[in-house]
Design an enzyme around this catalytic site. Sequence first.
Site, PDB file in Angstrom:
ATOM      1  N   SER A   1       0.844  -1.192   0.000  1.00 18.17           N
ATOM      2  CA  SER A   1       0.000   0.000   0.000  1.00 18.17           C
ATOM      3  C   SER A   1       0.883   1.246   0.000  1.00 18.17           C
ATOM      4  CB  SER A   1      -0.969  -0.038   1.183  1.00 18.17           C
ATOM      5  OG  SER A   1      -1.989   0.929   1.035  1.00 18.17           O
TER       6      SER A   1
ATOM      7  N   HIS B   1      -7.542  -5.385  -1.284  1.00 16.56           N
ATOM      8  CA  HIS B   1      -6.325  -4.641  -0.928  1.00 16.56           C
ATOM      9  C   HIS B   1      -5.509  -5.415   0.106  1.00 16.56           C
ATOM     10  CE1 HIS B   1      -3.740  -1.242  -0.884  1.00 16.56           C
ATOM     11  NE2 HIS B   1      -3.977  -0.922   0.382  1.00 16.56           N
TER      12      HIS B   1
ATOM     13  N   ASP C   1      -8.541  -5.328  -6.225  1.00 19.21           N
ATOM     14  CA  ASP C   1      -8.203  -4.214  -5.337  1.00 19.21           C
ATOM     15  C   ASP C   1      -8.886  -2.932  -5.820  1.00 19.21           C
ATOM     16  OD1 ASP C   1      -7.039  -2.394  -3.598  1.00 19.21           O
ATOM     17  OD2 ASP C   1      -5.015  -3.168  -3.868  1.00 19.21           O
TER      18      ASP C   1
END
Length: 342
Positions: A195, A307, A275
Amino acid sequence: MLAVPADGGEMRFVSYGDGVMGSVALTDDASRMAFTWQTTEEPWDVFVSPTNGYAPTRVTDLHADVPRPEMGPTRLVSWTSTEGFEIEGLLTYPVGYEEGERVPLILNVHGGPAGVFSQSFTGNPAAYMLQYFAQEGFAILRPNPRGSTGYGKDFRYANFQDWGYGDFRDLMSGVDHVIDMGVADPDRLLLMGWSYGGYMTSWAVTQTDRFVAASMGAGLPNLVSMTTTTDIQDYLVGHMGVEFWEDYERYERHSAMYHIANVVTPTQVIHGAEDLRVPFTQGQEFYRALDRRGVPTEMVVYPRTPHGPREPKFVMDVSERILTWFRKHLGSEAVTARDESR
């Protein structure tokens, strides 16, 4: 843990120790509490304690029958970065580490950027299996650079409109600190993050060639296209301070894609096919650009995955793939036929 009086009185500590408390439940009169407690060396169990005078008593032993291999110890480290920022991080040593030995170092960057690495059990299941790397001879540094939660508002806001600059210096000064400690081999530095950690991975390989290999997990290398495709559309606007059409140069200045010509580091790209937070196309952009430039790369896509991996077989797969990628470029172990067939 802190007790904060509702009448505005003075705060006080009701717990102490190096570890992570969770799931706190109070008795009706708030005189006692039950909670979970874990440390970097021990998984969580349930404890009880008075709230006026911390004296925890363990009431469960949930992991008594779970075999546990030898673990690499984790220590809190700190260093001074640029602009006088005091940065903390957690350094996990390889299993069987001997003082004075220089070993490969993995820089692991957290998400957020308002995430934080805490003193939780390092054997917990996660995308990055810390003890898996420690058992294979790697040290892992997990810094909390400016922008991380838990160090006050000023520290939290210190990366506003500054992604990839001050925070990057915090990370690299941490790497240098572990080198100066005599632990990290400066010629065997590795990088991974998910991320925002993936963002920083993409950014770092455009700014330095010090890493032998890198692995970008669900990274966002293009802040312009990220803004118009993510399911949290105000997220980057809040960090950049303006919409991208009001200041294209600001978004480009902080986007790895606009510095892609600088990359020489072999970089693996990992992404979930479903995602929505950091859309799949972010990973695809970076992978395609690296491939077209001739930089060693591969893209690993996990089906049905949002995610971050959720299915156990995918969670178990991520660290193995990263280790294979790192070893391939370290040259410390031949790539097996099974690895080449992936």
